[in-house]
Enzyme design. Structure first.
Site, PDB file in Angstrom:
ATOM      1  N   HIS A 100     -26.683   7.060 -35.013  1.00 34.52           N
ATOM      2  CA  HIS A 100     -26.302   6.838 -36.407  1.00 34.52           C
ATOM      3  C   HIS A 100     -25.253   7.877 -36.806  1.00 34.52           C
ATOM      4  O   HIS A 100     -25.302   9.025 -36.355  1.00 34.52           O
ATOM      5  CB  HIS A 100     -27.508   6.960 -37.339  1.00 34.52           C
ATOM      6  CG  HIS A 100     -28.592   5.968 -37.046  1.00 34.52           C
ATOM      7  ND1 HIS A 100     -28.500   4.641 -37.379  1.00 34.52           N
ATOM      8  CD2 HIS A 100     -29.797   6.120 -36.444  1.00 34.52           C
ATOM      9  CE1 HIS A 100     -29.596   4.007 -37.003  1.00 34.52           C
ATOM     10  NE2 HIS A 100     -30.398   4.878 -36.417  1.00 34.52           N
ATOM     11  N   THR A 137     -26.193  20.303 -24.853  1.00 37.53           N
ATOM     12  CA  THR A 137     -25.122  19.957 -25.786  1.00 37.53           C
ATOM     13  C   THR A 137     -23.738  20.237 -25.227  1.00 37.53           C
ATOM     14  O   THR A 137     -22.745  19.856 -25.842  1.00 37.53           O
ATOM     15  CB  THR A 137     -25.287  20.750 -27.090  1.00 37.53           C
ATOM     16  OG1 THR A 137     -25.215  22.154 -26.801  1.00 37.53           O
ATOM     17  CG2 THR A 137     -26.635  20.444 -27.750  1.00 37.53           C
ATOM     18  N   ARG A 164     -28.918  26.699 -21.964  1.00 38.05           N
ATOM     19  CA  ARG A 164     -27.967  27.677 -21.425  1.00 38.05           C
ATOM     20  C   ARG A 164     -28.404  28.027 -20.010  1.00 38.05           C
ATOM     21  O   ARG A 164     -29.572  27.833 -19.626  1.00 38.05           O
ATOM     22  CB  ARG A 164     -27.902  28.926 -22.295  1.00 38.05           C
ATOM     23  CG  ARG A 164     -29.221  29.644 -22.487  1.00 38.05           C
ATOM     24  CD  ARG A 164     -29.101  30.702 -23.566  1.00 38.05           C
ATOM     25  NE  ARG A 164     -30.368  31.373 -23.837  1.00 38.05           N
ATOM     26  CZ  ARG A 164     -30.792  32.469 -23.216  1.00 38.05           C
ATOM     27  NH1 ARG A 164     -30.012  33.021 -22.285  1.00 38.05           N
ATOM     28  NH2 ARG A 164     -31.944  33.017 -23.517  1.00 38.05           N
TER      29      ARG A 164
END
Length: 228
Positions: A130, A181, A196
């Site tokens: 979305h 990410t 990480r």
């Protein structure tokens, strides 16, 4: 002797089961427009959907999809889900890939290499589902999407989330529950939210290994820190 007999009996049972379910699996794949291969093994039917014009899902040989709670030590909360959601989207999965109760959803492109393992509950999505802007959501606008690429011999732990635009290098391990990410280099261990690098690996004959014992201790400490 009893152990050998048990292993033999279990192997025979599995072979018989896959032989009996092969017609079901091939018919299902034909209905959803995905080329079936006799080397595939489905523990319960996955949910596969090729939605949109010009979309495709291609999967290599020796693919294993586990959608049964009894055959995963961590349990399974859903069937394996592999789907395209927008015109022109494509999913390419290499050879000798095993997935358990995970979601692979592409609005643009997801490429997964060979000998990849994807743990139960993991989510790989090249889009946000979305839009962030409330007005865009009300209008029904499409959200941003960026392709995902996962290299050979990657292991993605249970409940990990791989977000849009991420590239994961060959031989890397993504810790359980991590949220990835950004790009992950080859031969590392990544964990946490956001994920990480917490350890480094090196390729060896038949697998990978920590660079040394010091790196192993350091990686464990960093993974514990990332989990808190």
């Amino acid at each position: 002797m009893n152990r050998r007999l048990y292993t033999f009996a279990r192997t025979c049972r599995h072979m018989l089961m896959f032989a009996l379910t092969a017609p079901r699996d091939s018919l299902y794949c034909a209905l959803v427009r995905v080329k079936w291969r006799p080397s595939w093994k489905f523990w319960g039917l996955p949910f596969i959907q090729v939605a949109g014009k010009g979309c495709s899902i291609r999967i290599g040989k020796n693919f294993i999809a586990n959608s049964r709670i009894r055959t995963n030590s961590f349990g399974i909360i859903q069937r394996v889900l592999i789907r395209t959601t927008r015109d022109g989207a494509r999913i390419v999965i290499g050879e000798h890939v095993g997935v358990s109760g995970c979601s692979i959803t592409a609005a643009k492109s997801i490429t997964i290499g060979n000998h990849v393992l994807i743990g139960t509950g993991a989510i790989i999505a090249d889009n946000d589902a979305h839009p962030i802007d409330p007005a865009a959501r009300l209008r029904g606008d499409d959200c941003e999407s960026r392709g995902i690429a996962i290299g050979d011999n990657v292991f993605i732990g249970a409940r990990a989330i791989i977000l849009k635009g991420v590239h994961i290098g060959e031989g890397s391990v993504i810790g359980a529950g991590s949220v990835v990410t950004q790009d992950i280099p080859p031969y590392v261990i990544a964990a946490g939210n956001p994920a990480r690098v917490v350890g480094k690996l090196r390729p060896v004959d038949g697998g990978v290994a920590f660079l040394d014992a010091g790196h192993q201790r350091c990686a464990r400490a960093r993974m514990q820190e990332a989990a808190t």
